[in-house]
Write a protein that holds these residues in place. Structure first.
Motif, PDB file in Angstrom:
ATOM      1  N   GLY A  94     -32.488   3.322  23.690  1.00 33.44           N
ATOM      2  CA  GLY A  94     -31.203   3.717  23.153  1.00 33.44           C
ATOM      3  C   GLY A  94     -30.386   2.501  22.744  1.00 33.44           C
ATOM      4  O   GLY A  94     -30.884   1.375  22.702  1.00 33.44           O
ATOM      5  N   PRO A  95     -29.104   2.696  22.475  1.00 36.74           N
ATOM      6  CA  PRO A  95     -28.267   1.603  21.932  1.00 36.74           C
ATOM      7  C   PRO A  95     -27.795   0.634  23.012  1.00 36.74           C
ATOM      8  O   PRO A  95     -26.594   0.449  23.238  1.00 36.74           O
ATOM      9  N   VAL A  96     -28.762  -0.021  23.671  1.00 31.31           N
ATOM     10  CA  VAL A  96     -28.445  -0.977  24.734  1.00 31.31           C
ATOM     11  C   VAL A  96     -28.040  -2.323  24.120  1.00 31.31           C
ATOM     12  O   VAL A  96     -27.751  -2.410  22.937  1.00 31.31           O
ATOM     13  N   TYR A  97     -28.048  -3.371  24.918  1.00 34.67           N
ATOM     14  CA  TYR A  97     -27.436  -4.651  24.549  1.00 34.67           C
ATOM     15  C   TYR A  97     -27.722  -5.137  23.134  1.00 34.67           C
ATOM     16  O   TYR A  97     -26.801  -5.498  22.392  1.00 34.67           O
ATOM     17  N   GLY A  98     -28.985  -5.193  22.751  1.00 33.19           N
ATOM     18  CA  GLY A  98     -29.320  -5.742  21.447  1.00 33.19           C
ATOM     19  C   GLY A  98     -28.645  -5.000  20.313  1.00 33.19           C
ATOM     20  O   GLY A  98     -28.177  -5.610  19.337  1.00 33.19           O
ATOM     21  N   ARG A  99     -28.588  -3.690  20.426  1.00 36.86           N
ATOM     22  CA  ARG A  99     -27.922  -2.866  19.405  1.00 36.86           C
ATOM     23  C   ARG A  99     -26.429  -3.205  19.339  1.00 36.86           C
ATOM     24  O   ARG A  99     -25.868  -3.378  18.252  1.00 36.86           O
ATOM     25  N   GLN A 100     -25.781  -3.313  20.483  1.00 42.60           N
ATOM     26  CA  GLN A 100     -24.345  -3.560  20.472  1.00 42.60           C
ATOM     27  C   GLN A 100     -24.022  -4.989  20.024  1.00 42.60           C
ATOM     28  O   GLN A 100     -23.055  -5.215  19.294  1.00 42.60           O
ATOM     29  N   TRP A 101     -24.825  -5.957  20.449  1.00 45.99           N
ATOM     30  CA  TRP A 101     -24.595  -7.348  20.057  1.00 45.99           C
ATOM     31  C   TRP A 101     -24.762  -7.557  18.548  1.00 45.99           C
ATOM     32  O   TRP A 101     -24.003  -8.302  17.940  1.00 45.99           O
ATOM     33  N   ARG A 102     -25.766  -6.893  17.969  1.00 42.54           N
ATOM     34  CA  ARG A 102     -26.140  -7.200  16.585  1.00 42.54           C
ATOM     35  C   ARG A 102     -25.821  -6.083  15.590  1.00 42.54           C
ATOM     36  O   ARG A 102     -25.746  -6.360  14.384  1.00 42.54           O
ATOM     37  N   SER A 103     -25.637  -4.841  16.054  1.00 41.43           N
ATOM     38  CA  SER A 103     -25.469  -3.722  15.113  1.00 41.43           C
ATOM     39  C   SER A 103     -24.475  -2.691  15.644  1.00 41.43           C
ATOM     40  O   SER A 103     -24.750  -1.495  15.658  1.00 41.43           O
ATOM     41  N   TRP A 104     -23.319  -3.146  16.081  1.00 41.34           N
ATOM     42  CA  TRP A 104     -22.291  -2.217  16.586  1.00 41.34           C
ATOM     43  C   TRP A 104     -21.846  -1.301  15.441  1.00 41.34           C
ATOM     44  O   TRP A 104     -21.417  -1.779  14.385  1.00 41.34           O
ATOM     45  N   PRO A 105     -21.912   0.023  15.598  1.00 42.93           N
ATOM     46  CA  PRO A 105     -21.484   0.930  14.522  1.00 42.93           C
ATOM     47  C   PRO A 105     -19.989   0.758  14.232  1.00 42.93           C
ATOM     48  O   PRO A 105     -19.169   0.771  15.157  1.00 42.93           O
ATOM     49  N   ASP A 106     -19.659   0.592  12.947  1.00 39.85           N
ATOM     50  CA  ASP A 106     -18.263   0.315  12.605  1.00 39.85           C
ATOM     51  C   ASP A 106     -17.453   1.565  12.314  1.00 39.85           C
ATOM     52  O   ASP A 106     -16.259   1.481  11.988  1.00 39.85           O
ATOM     53  N   GLY A 107     -18.079   2.756  12.409  1.00 44.28           N
ATOM     54  CA  GLY A 107     -17.358   4.000  12.165  1.00 44.28           C
ATOM     55  C   GLY A 107     -17.239   4.361  10.703  1.00 44.28           C
ATOM     56  O   GLY A 107     -16.678   5.405  10.360  1.00 44.28           O
ATOM     57  N   ARG A 108     -17.769   3.505   9.836  1.00 46.36           N
ATOM     58  CA  ARG A 108     -17.689   3.759   8.391  1.00 46.36           C
ATOM     59  C   ARG A 108     -19.072   3.769   7.748  1.00 46.36           C
ATOM     60  O   ARG A 108     -19.211   3.590   6.544  1.00 46.36           O
ATOM     61  N   GLY A 109     -20.096   3.925   8.583  1.00 42.49           N
ATOM     62  CA  GLY A 109     -21.452   3.959   8.072  1.00 42.49           C
ATOM     63  C   GLY A 109     -22.145   2.623   8.078  1.00 42.49           C
ATOM     64  O   GLY A 109     -23.320   2.522   7.711  1.00 42.49           O
ATOM     65  N   GLY A 110     -21.438   1.577   8.480  1.00 45.71           N
ATOM     66  CA  GLY A 110     -22.025   0.242   8.548  1.00 45.71           C
ATOM     67  C   GLY A 110     -22.117  -0.239   9.981  1.00 45.71           C
ATOM     68  O   GLY A 110     -21.883   0.515  10.936  1.00 45.71           O
ATOM     69  N   THR A 111     -22.444  -1.513  10.137  1.00 42.49           N
ATOM     70  CA  THR A 111     -22.552  -2.095  11.474  1.00 42.49           C
ATOM     71  C   THR A 111     -21.881  -3.465  11.501  1.00 42.49           C
ATOM     72  O   THR A 111     -21.672  -4.092  10.456  1.00 42.49           O
ATOM     73  N   ILE A 112     -21.579  -3.924  12.714  1.00 48.16           N
ATOM     74  CA  ILE A 112     -20.952  -5.226  12.927  1.00 48.16           C
ATOM     75  C   ILE A 112     -21.915  -6.099  13.725  1.00 48.16           C
ATOM     76  O   ILE A 112     -22.372  -5.696  14.800  1.00 48.16           O
ATOM     77  N   ASP A 113     -22.223  -7.269  13.218  1.00 49.79           N
ATOM     78  CA  ASP A 113     -23.075  -8.228  13.919  1.00 49.79           C
ATOM     79  C   ASP A 113     -22.161  -9.121  14.756  1.00 49.79           C
ATOM     80  O   ASP A 113     -21.694 -10.172  14.304  1.00 49.79           O
ATOM     81  N   GLN A 114     -21.881  -8.677  15.981  1.00 51.02           N
ATOM     82  CA  GLN A 114     -20.927  -9.397  16.822  1.00 51.02           C
ATOM     83  C   GLN A 114     -21.382 -10.825  17.126  1.00 51.02           C
ATOM     84  O   GLN A 114     -20.579 -11.754  17.140  1.00 51.02           O
ATOM     85  N   LEU A 115     -22.668 -10.987  17.400  1.00 51.18           N
ATOM     86  CA  LEU A 115     -23.155 -12.310  17.792  1.00 51.18           C
ATOM     87  C   LEU A 115     -23.066 -13.296  16.636  1.00 51.18           C
ATOM     88  O   LEU A 115     -22.600 -14.437  16.814  1.00 51.18           O
ATOM     89  N   LYS A 116     -23.493 -12.873  15.458  1.00 54.95           N
ATOM     90  CA  LYS A 116     -23.386 -13.744  14.292  1.00 54.95           C
ATOM     91  C   LYS A 116     -21.928 -14.074  14.000  1.00 54.95           C
ATOM     92  O   LYS A 116     -21.578 -15.227  13.696  1.00 54.95           O
ATOM     93  N   ASN A 117     -21.073 -13.072  14.129  1.00 57.85           N
ATOM     94  CA  ASN A 117     -19.656 -13.283  13.850  1.00 57.85           C
ATOM     95  C   ASN A 117     -19.025 -14.266  14.836  1.00 57.85           C
ATOM     96  O   ASN A 117     -18.192 -15.093  14.451  1.00 57.85           O
ATOM     97  N   VAL A 118     -19.409 -14.177  16.113  1.00 57.50           N
ATOM     98  CA  VAL A 118     -18.783 -15.060  17.097  1.00 57.50           C
ATOM     99  C   VAL A 118     -19.246 -16.506  16.892  1.00 57.50           C
ATOM    100  O   VAL A 118     -18.469 -17.449  17.083  1.00 57.50           O
ATOM    101  N   ILE A 119     -20.499 -16.689  16.476  1.00 60.01           N
ATOM    102  CA  ILE A 119     -20.975 -18.043  16.160  1.00 60.01           C
ATOM    103  C   ILE A 119     -20.171 -18.627  14.999  1.00 60.01           C
ATOM    104  O   ILE A 119     -19.722 -19.777  15.045  1.00 60.01           O
TER     105      ILE A 119
END
Length: 314
Positions: A141-166
């Motif tokens: 399921g949507p465990v750590y890797g999904r949330q770190w790299r592909s958090w659902p943005d609510g608009r049909g896309g995803t947010i790459d949190q790890l790339k963004n924080v770097i």
């Protein structure tokens, strides 16, 4: 690692005995913090042997955004196997021996453990050989890797949190928003295990990178030594990626608990003297954090006491 040993003593001596989700029972305290200066050495447990290769392969699994145990099984990393196996044995497709409460039963019954090991080996083999089966029962399921790299943005896309924080560390190092969260309330119920290490934040000062982890639930004997080493390693990798020196790893715990069937093991560990910390080596010139492999990372000078086995509570 005296800070960790003191945490164990505090829980054993002053903790509250409580029930828990697994039915095992715990002794716990609430709210505790440890700080590790990463220039003093790599904080890998020395009072018991801790499998560094498993820590590396799990962290790189998170970093690559993976959520399927097939990758870990290929690396001979069993950390997440129990949760995938539990999903399978609770399904209508499973037709083998009764596996109810398999973790605790195996710890008490050697004959049942042989049966469990046989069924688990069959399960791993099918995960590796059968794509349909791996998709159905290997994915957690949507465990750590999904949330770190592909958090659902609510608009049909995803947010790459790890790339963004770097990128934010590189471009706006003084920001107070260098945060990655694994706790997504909309998807917690779909996860094989809701994230225990829920949120981490980076801090840059005097050219040094520090990381603070908030961990809502901390299995102090089995999990916390892995968590300390994993986030210390993550701090090393992000510092390498951003060209910064090492600062501190700050570990903040919510419910810090020792399972009742780990008391003897904790007492054995507390009887041992800590040894010198090892150092970390990364042999991966030209590779980004997203390209690293387990073989690129190792510890040097690691001389721990023997490992201490204990059952995992599922």
């Amino acid at each position: 690692m005296e800070q960790y040993l003191q945490l164990c003593r505090t829980i054993m001596e002053n903790g509250t005995d409580k029930g828990d989700r697994t039915g095992t029972g715990t002794r716990s305290i609430f709210g505790h913090q440890m700080r590790f200066d990463l220039s003093d050495g790599f904080p890998l447990m020395t009072t018991k042997k801790t499998a560094f290769r498993l820590i590396v392969s799990e962290l790189l699994w998170f970093i690559k955004g993976d959520t399927n145990v097939r990758t870990l099984i290929e690396e001979k990393n069993p950390i997440w196997d129990d949760w995938a196996f539990e999903k399978f044995v609770k399904s209508g497709e499973y037709s083998g021996p009764d596996m109810a409460d398999f973790g605790r039963r195996a710890a008490k019954d050697p004959a049942f453990k042989e049966v469990l090991d046989h069924e688990m080996d069959k399960f791993r083999g099918k995960i590796l050989s059968d794509d349909r089966f791996a998709e159905a029962y290997g994915d957690l399921g949507p465990v750590y890797g999904r949330q770190w790299r592909s958090w659902p943005d609510g608009r049909g896309g995803t947010i790459d949190q790890l790339k963004n924080v770097i990128e934010s560390i590189q471009t706006t190092p003084d920001s107070r928003r260098h945060i990655v969260s694994a706790w997504n309330p909309a998807e917690v119920e779909d996860m094989a295990l809701p994230p225990c290490h829920t949120l981490f934040q980076f801090y840059v000062a005097d050219g040094r990178l520090s990381c603070q982890l908030y961990q809502r639930s901390a299995d102090v004997f089995l999990g916390v030594p892995f968590n300390i080493a994993s986030y210390a390693l993550l701090t090393h990798l992000i510092a390498r990626e951003t060209g910064l020196q090492l600062g501190e790893f700050v570990h903040t715990l919510g419910d810090a608990h020792i399972y009742s069937n780990h008391f003897d093991q904790v007492n054995e560990q507390l009887s041992r003297e800590p040894r010198q910390l090892p150092s970390l080596a990364i042999d991966a010139d030209g590779k980004s954090i997203f390209e690293l492999e387990t073989s690129d990372i190792r510890v040097e000078g690691y001389d721990p006491h023997p490992k201490i086995k204990a059952p995992i509570a599922v």
